[in-house]
Design a protein around this motif. Structure first.
Motif: not given
Length: 157
Positions: A71-75
């Protein structure tokens, strides 16, 4: 199948903003679900739930870490297509505990519509970042022209 004459239906000037919103929503959702497993259900409770539905308990930790880091990488836009693709199996797996409850998510025990929708959203996000979507060669050969190339995604201010 996509035909070049339909390209006029996609506004190249605003398509990147739509992809940006999808990226922010999906990244936030993954982080929120990881935090739910950590702060509300607790990791030990998530392990217990996984075991109660017949999944290996340690898989809960893998899912929590994947959701949080993915999720952090996508964000932040770090390798969005690869991360979205890597998280698709987790989303498909999230359909499993809800499958017997029916389609609608507000059914007792929750239905599988939300998981199915998020799976489609992750696939769509992965495709947005591909220069050419990964479709079977047979489908590509049917098209009279190549598929469009996604525009780079600007970050709106």
């Amino acid at each position: 199948m996509y035909k070049q004459e339909n390209a006029e239906n996609i506004d190249a000037a605003t398509a990147a903003y739509g992809a940006f919103v999808l990226r922010i929503a999906l990244g936030t959702m993954f982080i929120a679900h990881a935090l739910l497993k950590i702060m509300v259900f607790t990791p030990a409770g998530t392990v217990q739930f996984f075991q109660s539905i017949g999944l290996p308990g340690p898989l809960a930790y893998v899912v929590i870490v994947a959701e949080l880091l993915g999720g952090a990488a996508i964000l932040i836009g770090l390798h969005g297509r690869w991360v979205a693709a890597a998280l698709v199996p987790i989303l498909i797996g999230s359909i499993y505990p809800h499958a017997a409850n029916g389609w609608i998510f507000n059914a007792p025990g929750g239905g599988w519509e939300y998981s199915a929708f998020l799976t489609a959203a992750a696939i769509a996000l992965g495709w947005v970042y591909w220069k050419r979507p990964p479709v079977p060669p047979v489908l590509v050969s049917v098209a009279s022209t190549p598929l469009p190339v996604a525009a780079p995604l600007p970050v709106p201010l």
